[in-house]
Every structure is written in structure tokens, then in C-alpha cells.
Motif scaffolding. Structure first.
Motif, PDB file in Angstrom:
ATOM      1  N   ARG A  40      -9.274   3.064   4.897  1.00  0.00           N
ATOM      2  CA  ARG A  40     -10.560   3.689   5.185  1.00  0.00           C
ATOM      3  C   ARG A  40     -10.393   4.833   5.781  1.00  0.00           C
ATOM      4  NH1 ARG A  40     -14.750   0.662   3.420  1.00  0.00           N
ATOM      5  NH2 ARG A  40     -14.613  -1.711   3.258  1.00  0.00           N
ATOM      6  N   GLU A  48     -10.751   4.017  -0.055  1.00  0.00           N
ATOM      7  CA  GLU A  48     -11.567   3.230  -0.488  1.00  0.00           C
ATOM      8  C   GLU A  48     -11.590   2.763  -1.795  1.00  0.00           C
ATOM      9  OE1 GLU A  48     -13.561   4.914   3.384  1.00  0.00           O
ATOM     10  OE2 GLU A  48     -12.641   5.836   1.370  1.00  0.00           O
ATOM     11  N   CYS A  99     -10.984  -6.622  -2.016  1.00  0.00           N
ATOM     12  CA  CYS A  99     -12.055  -6.304  -1.224  1.00  0.00           C
ATOM     13  C   CYS A  99     -13.124  -5.517  -1.841  1.00  0.00           C
ATOM     14  CB  CYS A  99     -11.315  -5.614  -0.029  1.00  0.00           C
ATOM     15  SG  CYS A  99     -12.501  -4.813   1.340  1.00  0.00           S
ATOM     16  N   TYR A 140       0.889  -1.308   0.032  1.00  0.00           N
ATOM     17  CA  TYR A 140      -0.168  -0.027   0.015  1.00  0.00           C
ATOM     18  C   TYR A 140       0.814   1.289   0.077  1.00  0.00           C
ATOM     19  CZ  TYR A 140      -3.558   3.360   1.902  1.00  0.00           C
ATOM     20  OH  TYR A 140      -4.418   4.533   1.980  1.00  0.00           O
ATOM     21  N   SER A 183      -7.340  -6.904   8.212  1.00  0.00           N
ATOM     22  CA  SER A 183      -8.164  -5.890   8.648  1.00  0.00           C
ATOM     23  C   SER A 183      -7.441  -4.580   9.217  1.00  0.00           C
ATOM     24  CB  SER A 183      -9.019  -6.469  10.170  1.00  0.00           C
ATOM     25  OG  SER A 183      -8.107  -6.848  10.897  1.00  0.00           O
ATOM     26  N   GLU A 212      -7.146  -2.532   6.047  1.00  0.00           N
ATOM     27  CA  GLU A 212      -8.424  -2.161   5.698  1.00  0.00           C
ATOM     28  C   GLU A 212      -8.802  -0.959   6.314  1.00  0.00           C
ATOM     29  OE1 GLU A 212     -13.123  -3.515   5.072  1.00  0.00           O
ATOM     30  OE2 GLU A 212     -11.490  -5.050   5.711  1.00  0.00           O
ATOM     31  N   ASN A 213      -8.347  -0.965   7.716  1.00  0.00           N
ATOM     32  CA  ASN A 213      -8.938   0.074   8.733  1.00  0.00           C
ATOM     33  C   ASN A 213      -7.914   1.283   8.161  1.00  0.00           C
ATOM     34  OD1 ASN A 213     -10.662  -1.165  10.129  1.00  0.00           O
ATOM     35  ND2 ASN A 213      -9.178  -1.989  11.598  1.00  0.00           N
ATOM     36  N   LEU A 229      -9.317  -0.530  -2.485  1.00  0.00           N
ATOM     37  CA  LEU A 229      -9.765  -1.610  -2.061  1.00  0.00           C
ATOM     38  C   LEU A 229      -9.801  -3.044  -3.022  1.00  0.00           C
ATOM     39  CD1 LEU A 229     -12.304  -0.631   0.790  1.00  0.00           C
ATOM     40  CD2 LEU A 229     -10.022  -1.668   1.241  1.00  0.00           C
ATOM     41  N   LEU A 242      -7.469  -9.463   2.563  1.00  0.00           N
ATOM     42  CA  LEU A 242      -7.007  -8.077   3.085  1.00  0.00           C
ATOM     43  C   LEU A 242      -6.905  -8.136   4.455  1.00  0.00           C
ATOM     44  CD1 LEU A 242      -6.319  -5.026   2.542  1.00  0.00           C
ATOM     45  CD2 LEU A 242      -8.732  -4.650   2.579  1.00  0.00           C
TER      46      LEU A 242
END
Length: 206
Positions: free
Chosen positions: A191, A196, A204, A97, A184, A187-188, A199, A182
Motif C-alpha cells: 500500500r 494495491e 487480498c 513481491y 500485514s 500489505e503495508n 493485492l 497476506l
């Protein structure tokens, strides 16, 4: 209308030919930054102690600065810390990322090629997919269209290695895309960054 070389969002992406994925280096650099060292101190420590086990001080300094830039690109202190504390698979996803945030070319590849394949549930993957990706951005961007064939070949190799490092492919010659899961934690972070839209690159769609 194509992008000019001065305004190209892909400016700087050519560095991928010498930078690679750098997971070990990213984790090492993140630990120093989390400890509170400033950028200069981080680079100094890496060079003086040869923390990357590189043959030259020049390469140590160059790659340490690249890692610092990627970590800042995350825009999230918690994600930076997670690189140092989370299991390897999660930490690698966060590093991917960071690479996407730092380099528009990696962002676009992961989203428009990999994310689109996940969206369509098409798990075949090959050189053709990457070649089409480069053809499309070369048509749109003068900066990328000026890249040599050898530069594109090297970046293509880097992209494939990134996919292998993160479990998207089993090996560099694999023609099947694995359905990744993915983390968590990431992902958090995504977001929280209001990212988003990226994703799908991590399979996701929620």
C-alpha cells in the motif's frame, strides 16, 4: 499490436531460467545491504566468503547481482529489512513481491492467473492455466513469442516452484490452489508503494 523485442516489458524475464526463487540468497544479500554495504561490497563479500555455497565465483557474482536488483525493485527499505527479521513465511512473501516487481512476467502471472482465480474463488490449478498464460503473452509480445519451447518449459517450472515455496501449492504436481494469507507487513509495504492492484495475487481484496 504486439510489442517489439526492443520495447517488450518482458525483456529480462528469460533470466528466470537460471535464477529461480532464491530465498536463502535474497535473505543473505538483504542482510549485507541492511548492514550498509554498497552493491560492490555486497557482491565481493558473497564471492569471497562463498556465502551462497555455490561452486563457481561467476555464479556467485551473477546471482548476488540478481538479488540486489530484486531488493532495489522493492522500493522500500523497511521491506528489505523485513526479509532479514521477519518469520520465514513473511520473508518469502516479500521476496515474491520483489520478484514480481523485478520481472513483469512474474507480476502478470501472479495477478492475471493466480489473482483472478482467487477473485473468482476457483481453486483448481494445472499446466493448462500456465499454458494459456504463455499463449496469451506470446500473441501480444514478439519478444516472448521468440522464446524456445525449452525456455518456456523452464520458466513454467520456476513459476510452479515459486507457488510451492510460498504455500500456494502443496507440491509441484498439486492441482489445488491454497487460499494464502497476506502478511500485514507486506500489505503495508504494498500500500505504501501504491501497488494495491497487485493485492489479489496474495488473496487480498480489501
Amino acid at each position: 499490436m504486439s510489442e517489439t523485442q526492443n520495447t517488450s516489458p518482458y525483456k529480462g524475464s528469460g533470466q528466470l531460467t537460471r535464477e529461480q526463487f532464491l530465498f536463502y540468497e535474497m535473505r543473505t544479500t538483504a542482510k549485507l545491504m541492511v548492514e550498509g554495504l554498497d552493491d560492490g561490497e555486497v557482491t565481493k563479500r558473497i564471492v569471497e566468503d562463498n556465502l551462497f555455497q555455490y561452486p563457481t565465483e561467476k555464479s556467485l557474482a551473477s546471482i548476488s547481482k540478481a538479488c540486489i536488483a530484486r531488493l532495489y525493485a522493492l522500493g522500500d527499505r523497511d521491506l528489505m529489512t523485513a526479509i532479514t527479521t521477519q518469520p520465514m513465511d513473511t520473508a518469502k512473501q516479500i521476496c515474491l513481491y520483489a520478484m514480481m516487481k523485478r520481472y513483469r512476467l512474474v507480476w502478470d502471472f501472479m495477478l492475471t492467473v493466480i489473482g483472478e482465480k482467487y477473485r473468482l474463488q476457483e481453486f483448481s490449478f494445472g499446466k493448462k492455466d500456465i499454458n494459456i498464460f504463455f499463449m496469451q503473452i506470446q500473441e501480444q509480445d514478439d519478444f516472448v513469442s521468440a522464446w524456445s519451447d525449452s525456455t518456456i518449459k523452464k520458466i513454467r517450472q520456476v513459476l510452479i516452484k515459486i507457488l510451492v515455496e510460498n504455500g500456494y501449492l502443496d507440491h509441484i504436481k498439486s492441482e489445488h490452489l491454497n487460499p494464502v494469507l497476506l502478511s500485514s507487513v507486506l500489505e503495508n509495504g504494498i500500500r505504501n508503494n501504491n501497488d494495491e492492484r497487485v493485492l489479489p495475487a496474495f488473496n487480498c481484496f480489501m
